[in-house]
Motif scaffolding. Structure first.
Motif, short mmCIF file in Angstrom:
data_model
loop_
_atom_site.label_atom_id
_atom_site.label_comp_id
_atom_site.label_asym_id
_atom_site.label_seq_id
_atom_site.Cartn_x
_atom_site.Cartn_y
_atom_site.Cartn_z
N VAL A 106 28.18 47.14 38.96
CA VAL A 106 28.59 45.76 38.66
C VAL A 106 29.57 45.37 39.77
O VAL A 106 29.89 46.21 40.61
CB VAL A 106 29.19 45.65 37.23
CG1 VAL A 106 28.08 45.81 36.19
CG2 VAL A 106 30.29 46.65 36.98
N CYS A 111 29.40 50.73 35.72
CA CYS A 111 29.55 50.41 34.30
C CYS A 111 28.68 51.39 33.52
O CYS A 111 27.53 51.61 33.89
CB CYS A 111 29.08 48.98 34.06
SG CYS A 111 28.79 48.60 32.31
N GLU A 113 28.28 51.10 30.09
CA GLU A 113 27.97 50.53 28.78
C GLU A 113 26.44 50.53 28.65
O GLU A 113 25.73 49.90 29.45
CB GLU A 113 28.53 49.10 28.72
CG GLU A 113 28.66 48.56 27.31
CD GLU A 113 27.32 48.16 26.71
OE1 GLU A 113 27.08 48.48 25.53
OE2 GLU A 113 26.52 47.52 27.43
N ASN A 116 24.18 47.40 28.98
CA ASN A 116 24.26 46.82 30.33
C ASN A 116 23.53 47.69 31.35
O ASN A 116 22.88 47.18 32.27
CB ASN A 116 25.73 46.62 30.73
CG ASN A 116 25.88 45.68 31.92
OD1 ASN A 116 25.10 44.76 32.10
ND2 ASN A 116 26.90 45.94 32.74
N CYS A 124 26.41 42.26 30.67
CA CYS A 124 27.74 42.67 30.20
C CYS A 124 28.07 41.90 28.91
O CYS A 124 28.01 40.67 28.90
CB CYS A 124 28.78 42.37 31.26
SG CYS A 124 30.45 42.58 30.63
N PRO A 125 28.45 42.62 27.86
CA PRO A 125 28.73 41.92 26.60
C PRO A 125 30.04 41.12 26.64
O PRO A 125 30.26 40.27 25.78
CB PRO A 125 28.85 43.05 25.58
CG PRO A 125 28.45 44.31 26.28
CD PRO A 125 28.57 44.07 27.74
N ILE A 126 30.92 41.37 27.62
CA ILE A 126 32.21 40.67 27.62
C ILE A 126 32.50 39.99 28.97
O ILE A 126 33.64 39.94 29.44
CB ILE A 126 33.37 41.61 27.22
CG1 ILE A 126 33.43 42.84 28.13
CG2 ILE A 126 33.26 42.03 25.76
CD1 ILE A 126 34.72 43.65 27.97
N PHE A 128 32.07 40.61 32.18
CA PHE A 128 32.60 41.35 33.33
C PHE A 128 34.13 41.40 33.39
O PHE A 128 34.73 41.24 34.45
CB PHE A 128 32.01 40.79 34.64
CG PHE A 128 30.51 40.91 34.69
CD1 PHE A 128 29.90 42.12 35.01
CD2 PHE A 128 29.70 39.84 34.35
CE1 PHE A 128 28.53 42.25 35.01
CE2 PHE A 128 28.31 39.96 34.34
CZ PHE A 128 27.72 41.16 34.68
N GLN A 129 34.72 41.63 32.24
CA GLN A 129 36.19 41.83 32.20
C GLN A 129 36.46 43.32 32.44
O GLN A 129 37.11 44.01 31.63
CB GLN A 129 36.75 41.41 30.85
CG GLN A 129 36.55 39.95 30.51
CD GLN A 129 37.48 39.05 31.30
OE1 GLN A 129 38.67 39.30 31.39
NE2 GLN A 129 36.93 38.01 31.89
N CYS A 130 35.93 43.84 33.55
CA CYS A 130 35.91 45.29 33.78
C CYS A 130 37.30 45.92 33.78
O CYS A 130 37.46 47.05 33.30
CB CYS A 130 35.22 45.59 35.10
SG CYS A 130 33.51 45.01 35.16
N CYS A 133 38.13 47.23 30.43
CA CYS A 133 37.01 47.75 29.64
C CYS A 133 36.90 49.26 29.73
O CYS A 133 36.94 49.84 30.84
CB CYS A 133 35.72 47.10 30.15
SG CYS A 133 34.26 47.69 29.27
N PHE A 135 34.38 51.01 29.49
CA PHE A 135 33.12 51.46 30.10
C PHE A 135 33.16 51.36 31.63
O PHE A 135 32.17 51.65 32.30
CB PHE A 135 31.95 50.62 29.58
CG PHE A 135 31.63 50.87 28.14
CD1 PHE A 135 31.00 52.04 27.74
CD2 PHE A 135 31.96 49.93 27.17
CE1 PHE A 135 30.70 52.27 26.41
CE2 PHE A 135 31.66 50.15 25.83
CZ PHE A 135 31.04 51.33 25.44
N TYR A 136 34.28 50.93 32.16
CA TYR A 136 34.40 50.72 33.62
C TYR A 136 34.60 52.06 34.33
O TYR A 136 35.47 52.84 33.95
CB TYR A 136 35.61 49.80 33.86
CG TYR A 136 35.89 49.41 35.29
CD1 TYR A 136 34.89 49.03 36.17
CD2 TYR A 136 37.22 49.38 35.75
CE1 TYR A 136 35.18 48.64 37.47
CE2 TYR A 136 37.52 48.98 37.04
CZ TYR A 136 36.50 48.62 37.90
OH TYR A 136 36.80 48.24 39.18
#
Ligand code: SF4
Length: 232
Positions: A106, A111, A113, A116, A124-126, A128-130, A133, A135-136
């Motif tokens: 990403v 990522c 997740e 994704n 991305c469910p949110i 891209f607020q990596c 997150c 999952f980053y």
């Protein structure tokens, strides 16, 4: 060639700046070789490269594709050990397969997740607020993108302040800046602690993986000699 003051390589030194390219490696055939390898790295179909290079058989350009795949595998093998979590703490991937199949690129890192990953990084469910997150999973091949993002977020924060936005907007931007800065600082620290040979190997892997991602539509560079840098 001697009239060019300096040629930067695509690798960076400990200070994060490009290291000079050895000009003895610049000779006419090297341009042809580089041209072919860049096309192979960019996943240009082999029959197209065969035509472009005016080769009679696909065996000759085929060499560039083998090199390309091998280089990528070697780069992944090195890079998977330098993956970190969103706090910048080491989170190495167990295998090349895990790096390539259980994570997806990403904009500012890997990522993990699952939905994704399955969607190739497009779901991305949110949004891209990596930075915040769990999952980053960034690694040094994303360092330049992370540092660009820090600069962009700082600009956004100044704009938000000038616009008199709600305090939570500014706070969100600042929290992202702080989080990305921590990841970046930890990575730089870990890179600086590596023995020289390992650091060189890591930087080479950064180059290969960035190129490979660029080939999938996510930018990145050829060395550029700016107008006026020539000493002629
Ligand atoms: S915010 Fe989380 S789920 Fe979304 S792309 Fe970034 S790491 Fe993946």
């Amino acid at each position: 060639m001697q009239s060019i003051g300096r040629v930067d390589s695509e690798g960076t030194g400990r200070d994060g700046l490009p290291v000079p390219f050895d000009r003895n490696k610049i000779f006419p055939y090297a341009f042809r070789h580089s041209y072919a390898q860049r096309h192979a790295d960019a996943n240009i179909p082999i029959d197209v490269l065969k035509e472009l290079m005016d080769h009679k058989s696909a065996d000759t350009p085929g060499r560039y594709y083998k090199v390309s795949l091998r280089r990528k595998q070697e780069a992944v093998k090195t890079m998977r050990l330098h993956v970190v979590d969103r706090h910048g703490n080491p989170a190495p991937m167990a295998s090349n397969k895990a790096y390539e199949m259980r994570s997806v690129a990403v904009p500012f890192g890997g990522c993990v997740e699952p939905s994704n990953v399955k969607a190739g990084g497009q779901a991305c469910p949110i949004r891209f607020q990596c930075a915040g997150c769990g999952f980053y999973r960034p690694d040094p091949s994303y360092l330049a993108a992370i540092e660009d993002q820090i600069r962009d977020l700082k600009t956004d924060k100044e704009t938000a302040l000038a616009m008199g936005t709600a305090e939570y907007v500014v706070r969100n931007l600042q929290d992202q800046i702080d989080s990305f800065k921590k990841v970046s600082a930890n990575m730089h620290e870990q890179i600086a602690e590596l023995p020289e040979a390992e650091r060189q190997e890591l930087m080479e892997s950064v180059k290969v993986l960035r190129k490979s991602r660029a080939a999938l539509g996510r930018i990145l560079p050829l060395t550029v000699i700016k107008h006026g840098e020539s000493s002629a």
